[in-house]
Design a protein around this motif. Sequence first.
Motif, PDB file in Angstrom:
ATOM      1  N   PRO A  73       7.842  47.087  43.695  1.00 52.46           N
ATOM      2  CA  PRO A  73       7.102  46.222  43.323  1.00 52.46           C
ATOM      3  C   PRO A  73       5.894  47.585  41.890  1.00 52.46           C
ATOM      4  CG  PRO A  73       7.091  46.131  45.518  1.00 52.46           C
ATOM      5  CD  PRO A  73       8.439  47.264  45.127  1.00 52.46           C
ATOM      6  N   MET A  74       4.868  47.160  41.237  1.00 55.03           N
ATOM      7  CA  MET A  74       4.277  47.499  40.434  1.00 55.03           C
ATOM      8  C   MET A  74       3.953  48.407  40.963  1.00 55.03           C
ATOM      9  SD  MET A  74       4.294  48.448  37.379  1.00 55.03           S
ATOM     10  CE  MET A  74       4.342  47.242  36.230  1.00 55.03           C
ATOM     11  N   ASN A  75       3.343  48.250  42.188  1.00 56.76           N
ATOM     12  CA  ASN A  75       2.286  49.505  42.557  1.00 56.76           C
ATOM     13  C   ASN A  75       3.099  50.618  43.604  1.00 56.76           C
ATOM     14  OD1 ASN A  75       2.972  48.013  44.510  1.00 56.76           O
ATOM     15  ND2 ASN A  75       1.380  48.240  46.400  1.00 56.76           N
ATOM     16  N   VAL A  76       4.044  50.564  43.608  1.00 53.98           N
ATOM     17  CA  VAL A  76       5.382  51.295  44.647  1.00 53.98           C
ATOM     18  C   VAL A  76       5.542  52.328  42.983  1.00 53.98           C
ATOM     19  CG1 VAL A  76       7.569  52.210  45.089  1.00 53.98           C
ATOM     20  CG2 VAL A  76       5.888  49.992  46.031  1.00 53.98           C
ATOM     21  N   TRP A  77       6.055  51.109  41.864  1.00 60.41           N
ATOM     22  CA  TRP A  77       6.551  51.649  41.133  1.00 60.41           C
ATOM     23  C   TRP A  77       5.489  53.283  40.153  1.00 60.41           C
ATOM     24  CZ3 TRP A  77       5.864  53.397  35.611  1.00 60.41           C
ATOM     25  CH2 TRP A  77       7.149  53.769  35.271  1.00 60.41           C
ATOM     26  N   THR A  78       4.570  52.799  40.078  1.00 57.87           N
ATOM     27  CA  THR A  78       3.790  53.290  39.683  1.00 57.87           C
ATOM     28  C   THR A  78       3.097  54.573  40.580  1.00 57.87           C
ATOM     29  OG1 THR A  78       2.473  51.863  38.702  1.00 57.87           O
ATOM     30  CG2 THR A  78       0.849  53.568  38.665  1.00 57.87           C
ATOM     31  N   LYS A  79       3.104  54.424  41.771  1.00 53.86           N
ATOM     32  CA  LYS A  79       2.799  55.808  42.629  1.00 53.86           C
ATOM     33  C   LYS A  79       3.552  57.000  42.293  1.00 53.86           C
ATOM     34  CE  LYS A  79       1.601  56.927  47.178  1.00 53.86           C
ATOM     35  NZ  LYS A  79       2.140  55.965  49.007  1.00 53.86           N
ATOM     36  N   GLU A  80       5.391  56.266  42.601  1.00 51.37           N
ATOM     37  CA  GLU A  80       6.590  57.552  42.249  1.00 51.37           C
ATOM     38  C   GLU A  80       6.666  57.694  41.015  1.00 51.37           C
ATOM     39  OE1 GLU A  80      10.107  59.010  44.079  1.00 51.37           O
ATOM     40  OE2 GLU A  80       7.901  58.719  44.842  1.00 51.37           O
ATOM     41  N   PHE A  81       6.164  57.054  40.074  1.00 52.33           N
ATOM     42  CA  PHE A  81       5.649  57.559  38.429  1.00 52.33           C
ATOM     43  C   PHE A  81       5.116  58.901  38.263  1.00 52.33           C
ATOM     44  CE2 PHE A  81       4.211  57.933  34.969  1.00 52.33           C
ATOM     45  CZ  PHE A  81       5.449  58.240  33.317  1.00 52.33           C
ATOM     46  N   SER A  82       4.242  58.297  38.745  1.00 50.43           N
ATOM     47  CA  SER A  82       2.791  59.803  39.353  1.00 50.43           C
ATOM     48  C   SER A  82       2.847  60.820  39.874  1.00 50.43           C
ATOM     49  CB  SER A  82       1.404  58.995  39.732  1.00 50.43           C
ATOM     50  OG  SER A  82       0.861  60.126  40.136  1.00 50.43           O
ATOM     51  N   ILE A 110      -2.343  60.917  29.967  1.00 51.14           N
ATOM     52  CA  ILE A 110      -1.285  61.782  31.032  1.00 51.14           C
ATOM     53  C   ILE A 110      -1.986  61.688  31.881  1.00 51.14           C
ATOM     54  CG2 ILE A 110      -0.261  63.647  31.388  1.00 51.14           C
ATOM     55  CD1 ILE A 110       0.953  62.664  29.266  1.00 51.14           C
ATOM     56  N   SER A 111      -3.400  62.359  31.898  1.00 53.68           N
ATOM     57  CA  SER A 111      -4.354  62.165  33.574  1.00 53.68           C
ATOM     58  C   SER A 111      -4.479  60.986  34.214  1.00 53.68           C
ATOM     59  CB  SER A 111      -5.857  62.613  33.278  1.00 53.68           C
ATOM     60  OG  SER A 111      -6.660  62.812  34.124  1.00 53.68           O
ATOM     61  N   ASN A 112      -4.475  59.599  32.954  1.00 52.79           N
ATOM     62  CA  ASN A 112      -3.732  58.953  33.753  1.00 52.79           C
ATOM     63  C   ASN A 112      -3.008  58.138  34.794  1.00 52.79           C
ATOM     64  OD1 ASN A 112      -7.286  58.080  33.655  1.00 52.79           O
ATOM     65  ND2 ASN A 112      -7.234  57.844  31.356  1.00 52.79           N
ATOM     66  N   TYR A 113      -1.791  58.359  33.493  1.00 54.90           N
ATOM     67  CA  TYR A 113      -0.976  58.307  33.980  1.00 54.90           C
ATOM     68  C   TYR A 113      -0.528  58.613  35.487  1.00 54.90           C
ATOM     69  CZ  TYR A 113       0.852  56.805  29.791  1.00 54.90           C
ATOM     70  OH  TYR A 113       0.846  55.837  27.849  1.00 54.90           O
ATOM     71  N   ILE A 114      -0.424  60.168  35.419  1.00 55.57           N
ATOM     72  CA  ILE A 114      -0.917  60.442  36.973  1.00 55.57           C
ATOM     73  C   ILE A 114      -1.526  60.150  37.837  1.00 55.57           C
ATOM     74  CG2 ILE A 114      -1.295  62.876  37.993  1.00 55.57           C
ATOM     75  CD1 ILE A 114      -0.220  63.854  35.510  1.00 55.57           C
ATOM     76  N   LYS A 115      -2.402  59.860  37.813  1.00 56.02           N
ATOM     77  CA  LYS A 115      -3.639  59.376  38.541  1.00 56.02           C
ATOM     78  C   LYS A 115      -3.857  57.918  38.681  1.00 56.02           C
ATOM     79  CE  LYS A 115      -7.988  61.630  37.120  1.00 56.02           C
ATOM     80  NZ  LYS A 115      -9.507  61.022  36.317  1.00 56.02           N
ATOM     81  N   GLY A 116      -2.183  56.783  38.030  1.00 47.46           N
ATOM     82  CA  GLY A 116      -2.022  56.208  38.514  1.00 47.46           C
ATOM     83  C   GLY A 116      -2.995  54.272  37.873  1.00 47.46           C
ATOM     84  N   HIS A 117      -3.636  54.736  36.973  1.00 51.12           N
ATOM     85  CA  HIS A 117      -4.305  54.221  36.096  1.00 51.12           C
ATOM     86  C   HIS A 117      -3.715  53.641  35.617  1.00 51.12           C
ATOM     87  CE1 HIS A 117      -7.505  56.983  37.923  1.00 51.12           C
ATOM     88  NE2 HIS A 117      -7.358  56.656  38.488  1.00 51.12           N
ATOM     89  N   SER A 118      -2.658  53.673  35.011  1.00 47.60           N
ATOM     90  CA  SER A 118      -2.338  52.999  33.223  1.00 47.60           C
ATOM     91  C   SER A 118      -0.808  53.739  33.214  1.00 47.60           C
ATOM     92  CB  SER A 118      -3.081  53.618  32.076  1.00 47.60           C
ATOM     93  OG  SER A 118      -2.475  54.576  31.645  1.00 47.60           O
TER      94      SER A 118
END
Length: 148
Positions: A73-82, A110-118
Amino acid sequence: MSYEATPFMRENREKKFELYAKSLDDVVSEFEIDALETLYVMQNGDKIIYDEINDVFTTYMSSMFEGSIDILPMNVWTKEFSRKLKRTLLIRHMNQGELAARIGVGQATISNYIKGHSIPSSYTVRAMEKVLNLEPGYLSNFDYLLLS
């Protein structure tokens, strides 16, 4: 750069896991994701990753995977990417600003990627992997979270 767990680190990990997750008896399976990075699959279906480099536990509740078939799921992928990006920057002794400058984006991106905002484009992910000297897919393939 290579990291290996010492006997002290393994013992320390087990003690920390007991404090965090209550019981190693609830672990169904254990997988080494990367050096000093372990995935625990719990009896209730939850997945817990212990990253010894950051000394951080990350929990993925089984409910986060409901309805997904062979894709995260996108929320899991985003959290793990971060989590993986933050871990890699620490290992590589690089800050967000340095990475941003080297791939041609702003530090806030980059900050937004780490925070999971984008979420980065596949092009941006590959650019980060090149700059960070990572194998293709390291920052985007999290199939280990589909293991049970």
